[in-house]
Design an enzyme around this catalytic site. Structure first.
Site, PDB file in Angstrom:
ATOM      1  CG  ASN A  84      -5.158 118.317 117.371  1.00  0.00           C
ATOM      2  OD1 ASN A  84      -3.958 118.398 117.112  1.00  0.00           O
ATOM      3  ND2 ASN A  84      -5.606 117.907 118.548  1.00  0.00           N
ATOM      4  NE  ARG A  90       4.490 115.370 126.353  1.00  0.00           N
ATOM      5  CZ  ARG A  90       3.234 115.203 126.637  1.00  0.00           C
ATOM      6  NH1 ARG A  90       2.812 114.018 127.060  1.00  0.00           N
ATOM      7  NH2 ARG A  90       2.367 116.173 126.512  1.00  0.00           N
ATOM      8  CG  ASP A 141      -0.619 118.444 127.716  1.00  0.00           C
ATOM      9  OD1 ASP A 141      -0.952 119.615 127.459  1.00  0.00           O
ATOM     10  OD2 ASP A 141      -1.179 117.451 127.230  1.00  0.00           O
ATOM     11  CD  GLU A 146      -5.963 117.476 127.946  1.00  0.00           C
ATOM     12  OE1 GLU A 146      -5.749 118.618 127.516  1.00  0.00           O
ATOM     13  OE2 GLU A 146      -5.431 116.453 127.475  1.00  0.00           O
ATOM     14  CD1 TRP A 202       2.048 109.717 124.258  1.00  0.00           C
ATOM     15  CD2 TRP A 202       1.093 108.165 122.978  1.00  0.00           C
ATOM     16  NE1 TRP A 202       2.029 110.213 122.981  1.00  0.00           N
ATOM     17  CE2 TRP A 202       1.437 109.281 122.167  1.00  0.00           C
ATOM     18  CE3 TRP A 202       0.482 107.066 122.377  1.00  0.00           C
ATOM     19  CZ2 TRP A 202       1.194 109.326 120.796  1.00  0.00           C
ATOM     20  CZ3 TRP A 202       0.226 107.112 121.009  1.00  0.00           C
ATOM     21  CH2 TRP A 202       0.581 108.233 120.230  1.00  0.00           C
ATOM     22  CE  LYS A 249      -1.052 119.364 118.569  1.00  0.00           C
ATOM     23  NZ  LYS A 249      -2.100 118.770 119.428  1.00  0.00           N
ATOM     24  CD  GLU A 256      -0.677 116.021 121.261  1.00  0.00           C
ATOM     25  OE1 GLU A 256      -0.733 115.483 122.375  1.00  0.00           O
ATOM     26  OE2 GLU A 256      -1.477 116.901 120.888  1.00  0.00           O
ATOM     27  CD  GLU A 294      -8.216 117.587 120.659  1.00  0.00           C
ATOM     28  OE1 GLU A 294      -8.505 117.560 119.454  1.00  0.00           O
ATOM     29  OE2 GLU A 294      -7.053 117.478 121.084  1.00  0.00           O
ATOM     30  NE  ARG A 295      -7.726 116.030 125.475  1.00  0.00           N
ATOM     31  CZ  ARG A 295      -7.631 114.719 125.682  1.00  0.00           C
ATOM     32  NH1 ARG A 295      -8.545 114.081 126.375  1.00  0.00           N
ATOM     33  NH2 ARG A 295      -6.642 114.028 125.166  1.00  0.00           N
ATOM     34  CD  GLU A 341      -1.631 126.516 124.236  1.00  0.00           C
ATOM     35  OE1 GLU A 341      -0.949 126.852 123.251  1.00  0.00           O
ATOM     36  OE2 GLU A 341      -2.146 125.385 124.334  1.00  0.00           O
TER      37      GLU A 341
END
Lengths: 723, 723
Positions: free
Chosen positions: B232, B358, B387, B415, B565, B309, B313, B189-190, B409
């Site tokens: 995830n 957000r 993000d 990304e 989003w 996590k 999401e 992912e990414r 982090e």
């Protein structure tokens, strides 16, 4: 500095450089183009005296590539830098160029050769001009010369004499293509070597070094085409956004003699063309494909053409519109014909509904169309009637369509042969099929003669291999499986080559010329495929792999609605016996072969035992030729397969001194996996079939250490290659 | 052979070996561990005289690795083979071993140093014993010694003097981990550098050379942990089948000082445990996790722990059962505590329903829990409140939870910063955040002081970096982005390091010590992130990337039901102006910062212009500090970003002589892509915002050559990293 100091300095420097060299681990990236320093100083010296300078003739990119290959190869093997010189040479020289670039003074030497070769052929000949030896590599085209150069380098790689050469050679097949089952998201269907080497996202602007090295490797073994995309096709590859990317690959590959092809999704006119139908007889559809072809050829003038999988495993095709394969293939053939393109139309079809015998489908559907396809259509037929099993009888279509050019499709990637962990030399499989006698015209009407066109005078000929190439550093996920890419190329060039010779070449070019290494490795390579047949599917068993990903044994698979997706459909084991009755008393698949062949297969007494359970349902206590009951014989075959792998493990581990540590260790680990999995196959298949035979394992067969339930409980949700 | 012949032979052989060396292209696989031959003979000689032999002390695998690294490094840089010798040395030697293995004769030299370092620290000191110089590398543990060895090699790589060393150093953070967002099917992912380097299918039996080289590279920059799996998460990683594989990786990494961690899917007790709930207060669930932890630790005694996590999401978490983050984290913390494990609980949360802002969510949800987490829980907070944007203000949680250890982090993979095609040196981004003043305790309460524990006396500290590593031959898809992996490691070791120093080290170790190369490359590296901010999201713009894959511009995205989003949610452009009002008149996100900081951000006159549109909705004709209107200033910033990339292209292309051809050409191609895409960003964003500002582009900004509709029509269905 004083002389002695200087000598010392030289020594230290040498040592230094050797040390630096040492730090480069051999990860196998260089494939069979290792060009290691030739070990005997005498041999090296004799090569050097024959090649004192390089004389390239012509200024094409292809000749530049040939020169560069010679410079890299000779530097590696002879330890000497070669610059290129002009024509007026005063030394023993290596001259290479195509006919029209050869000086008039020597062209006469090759008159006869030029008559013997085709456009891709080459001549390598030693001649003497004005007292100086000249080694000349020539052909009708620069690509022919490049093939000659690779052939010449191979002579050195395999330590052969080059003093008096007179080699005239041409490829026997016209279309020698890899089929990449690569998806646009960089996954590879049935790929076990990482992802797709095509980095679509970065194309057209980023040219990965891999593309160049891929082309080089293919040219070295005569592969002249590549189908970039999966037969389960995505129409987006035909959009301008992607054609721009494909063009860049074509530009990279062109000077290596490699054409690009794409898979055409039959429903593309709907999906990316905005049409309401993809009916091949619809005027708009016809026009759409003609326009699409024209636009592709505007970018890629030597575009090879399309490979199509239609009306098979859910792929769209002409039958969706009440048309047939001929309608579909010919429509596309018309679109590319003005530009010299071809259509490769796959015969691997799969009816919407189960038939009585899946082995019969392709023949039943295609043979009636013999003679109806356009001239630029090749029908692409898998080597056997089912699907790339460890062993299948040859496909009955070979020889049965004398008016249609058939090309053969082999699977180099090991969907059914242990992924890239099992070291299986597939050349013997390929050779076995090519040498099979269809007996269609006369005795000796082999599959090779069908596909090289000699049997029925076909001009358009070809061989396709489903690639085992991925992003893994060693390309094929396992250094040994590079040999399968290699052997595919060599057999596509000459389908009459012997696997033993191919293995010999490959081992020497890849690892070592030392007999103590070559002999044992060649021996186990030549045994390896039979070993896999034995530990997976002996005596004609087939398609008993686990469902979906096909990784590992699954003779118990019976969960699918469609009968022929289940293992039990293929082995039909019951308390009486095992095997698929395809004789005249069964599905009569034997009836698709020529009468003599059919008779042989049909009679259990003449049917070769390697196809026994392919063609017959055989009682458990049937006597095999060796006197064993079928049950005992099957169990012993499984054991034999395991034992052969054990011997391979032992042989390889004894050869430590001959191979760099990385490749040596990797092979050791992979062979250990193969041994473990061979036992897994043996134990789970025997435990499963034992439920039907209700017989004890014979002496000499190891007892399973796990239960059938254990084996059946294993799950591999992320087994690779399954998309 | 005669002397002269011999000299000639030496020469020829030298030439030969140099030639063979030449054929190895540099594909970047060796990262910053190139260990190229040091160019000045004088410098080489001085190093050689200081290091005449190697004296390893101790027989652990770690010391063996340290010895091997020295042998490889010194051989490469000094061109000399080093064997290890016993203690009784009569030459100038390099001695390395941990305290308890040092001879009593020299241990006294390091008393003070040992008091200064922690368990992972090291001392490098030149001492003289019996007239012989000894360079001693020591620490309290063998891993400390290994870090010292790498530090020492770096001194040589960067051509520093080693005659009189006295270096005492320790990592300032305890947990220095890469987070691999790697899925079990080997997608990442990414990820923009090929697939996952974890070949789960072949584990545990096949140990890919990459695992070893990965560990080596990480150890060389002090990274001491790796979370192997995606946040995830898939629960299967916790099954015995996978733990067996993880164990092998842990065994490979252990001697390099690297612990493995896994992501724990909160619902695992249901998915693989057969329970009906994953409620963290349920006795069966508690017991299941305890049992799971025990079984993992039985295989991997130094297992690091879990990264989680939860309730973000769509991921499951304690809130699904009416519990909170503390309940979830503490339950898992109890499970691993007996074995010394930790829980890294991510603060990146995402409410089920859209909130007003957000940016405020993580703070709002977590700060009330301050002081309630168990001692072995680290709350892992992204560097900014949204993000991983090209620029964000620091996350308001830093400094706001004095009773809770917070780890930071960062995202090393790009990304939102142009995937792996854009050459962006992220170190300046990391540095900017670490140096940001939270002003929580007093002036100078930087984020670095929060995360190194010094501000609130925390023992458990850490930094996580979302890995940019994949199967690409150069690891990161772009040689330059190796610098981001490198700088992450260096900053995790010492969050006060300067990007300029990190860049300097990295350039010298990776490419060249030549000033004519180092200076211009360093200059453009240090500019590169600001350039990206400018051509993507100047003046505090954020999250206006294309939807889903985030590749390319998408300020027009407004298709998603969930407000946050969509790009329009973040920029809020209208005819009056642009920007997200997070001041007291808006969402009051500024209220999450310390009062002084809040005041600064809240007042448009004191808010730094790089955060202007982050905190304020600003009229198009607002006057920037440079006198330009907002619209003109924004347009000029976009142009400036493009211009900086153009300059990078020019600089790099002028440096051909200093780099091997492969890395040189690849960078050229990548910079060309970046330039093209920078223009794409500029043109499409300005065309889009122009619809609101209704103002002309100012002088100095190139006119777009395509329409907004064209840019909006672009689709990239197979952009990488999106799964």
């Amino acid at each position: 500095m004083k002389k002695l100091d200087f000598i010392k300095y030289c020594f230290v420097s040498l040592f230094l450089l050797l040390s630096v060299l040492n730090t480069y681990a051999n990860d196998g990236y260089k494939l069979w183009l290792q060009y290691r320093l030739i070990e005997g100083e005498g041999l090296r010296e004799s090569y050097r005296s024959n090649i004192q300078e390089l004389v390239p003739l012509g200024d094409s990119k292809t000749i530049e590539i040939a020169l560069n290959e010679l410079q890299v190869g000779l530097k590696g093997m002879l330890g000497q830098e070669y610059l290129s010189v002009e024509r007026e040479s005063i030394k023993n020289s290596l001259v290479f160029g195509r006919k029209e670039n050869l000086p008039q003074t020597i062209i006469g030497f090759f008159d006869k050769g030029y008559h013997q070769i085709n456009q891709e052929g080459f001549i390598i000949r030693s001649i003497t001009v004005k007292g100086k030896k000249q080694l000349v590599i020539t052909g009708k085209t620069d690509v022919g010369v490049l093939y000659g150069v690779h052939h010449f380098l191979r002579l050195l790689q395999t330590n052969q004499a080059i003093g008096k050469l007179n080699i005239v050679d041409s490829p026997k097949l016209k279309v020698r293509v890899l089929n990449h089952w690569d998806n646009l998201d960089r996954t590879v269907e049935r790929g076990y070597s990482g992802g797709s080497i095509w980095d679509w996202h970065r194309l057209p602007d980023f040219i990965d070094q891999r593309y160049i090295d891929y082309a080089r490797a293919n040219a070295s073994i005569g592969i002249n085409g590549t189908v970039l995309t999966n037969v389960n096709a995505n129409a987006l590859i035909l959009t301008p956004q992607y054609i721009e990317k494909v063009k860049v690959l074509a530009d990279v590959f062109r000077p290596y003699g490699i054409k690009v092809y794409l898979t055409a999704r039959f429903s593309a006119p709907i999906e990316i063309g905005g049409l309401k139908t993809a009916d091949p007889l619809d005027a708009e559809v016809i026009s759409w494909w003609k326009g699409k072809a024209a636009r592709i050829y505007a970018e890629i003038p030597d575009f090879g053409g399309f490979l199509v999988k239609a009306n098979s495993e859910g792929q769209p095709g002409p039958q969706n519109y009440g048309r047939n394969h001929v309608d579909g293939a010919n429509m596309l053939a018309d679109a590319v014909a003005p530009f010299g393109g071809i259509i490769m139309w796959r015969a691997f079809v799969y009816a919407e509904n189960s038939s009585d015998d899946r082995a019969k489908e392709a023949y039943s559907e295609f043979v009636p169309y013999d003679g109806q396809f356009k001239d630029n259509v090749l029908v692409q037929v898998k080597n056997g009637p089912i699907d790339f099993q460890p062993r299948e009888p040859f496909h009955p279509m070979f020889g049965a369509m004398p008016k249609t050019p058939l090309m053969i499709e082999f699977q180099i990637t090991q969907e059914y042969l242990g992924c890239s962990t099992h070291s299986v030399f597939l050349s013997t499989l390929f050779e076995e099929v090519l040498a099979s006698d269809t007996d269609r015209k006369c005795k000796g009407s082999t599959v090779a003669k069908v596909i090289d066109g000699s049997l029925s005078n076909k001009k358009l000929t070809g061989m396709a291999g489903v690639s085992n190439i991925g992003t893994d550093r060693n390309w094929t996920g396992n250094v040994f499986l590079q040999a399968n890419w290699y052997s595919f190329g060599r057999l596509a060039w000459n389908p009459y080559m012997k696997s033993a010779d191919i293995a010999d070449e490959w081992i020497r070019a890849t690892f070592s010329n030392d007999k103590a290494f070559v002999q044992p490795v060649k021996a186990f390579m030549l045994q390896s495929r039979e070993a896999t047949v034995n530990y997976m599917t002996p005596l004609g068993l087939h398609h008993i792999m686990a469902a979906g990903h096909h990784y590992g044994p699954g003779p118990w698979v019976d969960i699918f609605e469609r009968a022929e997706w289940n293992s039990v459909y293929f082995h039909k084991a019951d308390t009486l016996g095992v095997g698929f009755d395809r004789s005249t008393t069964g599905s009569n698949a034997v009836g698709q072969y020529a009468p003599e062949v059919a008779r042989m297969f049909n009679d259990i007494n003449t049917c070769p035992e390697e196809y026994l359970l392919w063609f017959h349902h055989v009682p458990w206590n049937y006597r095999l030729k060796n006197g064993q009951s079928l049950w005992n014989g099957m169990a012993l075959k499984y054991q034999e397969g395991v034992d052969t792998v054990a011997a391979m493990v032992k042989t390889w581990s004894s050869l430590e001194g001959y191979v760099d540590s990385q490749r040596f260790n990797e092979m050791n680990m992979l062979l250990d996996i193969q041994y473990k999995e061979a036992k897994w196959w043996r134990d789970s298949c025997l435990l499963y079939f034992q439920r039907f035979s209700k017989m004890e394992l014979p002496e000499g067969v190891e007892k399973p250490t796990r239960t059938l339930e254990y084996f059946q409980s294993l799950e591999f949700p992320f087994a690779p290659g399954h998309h």
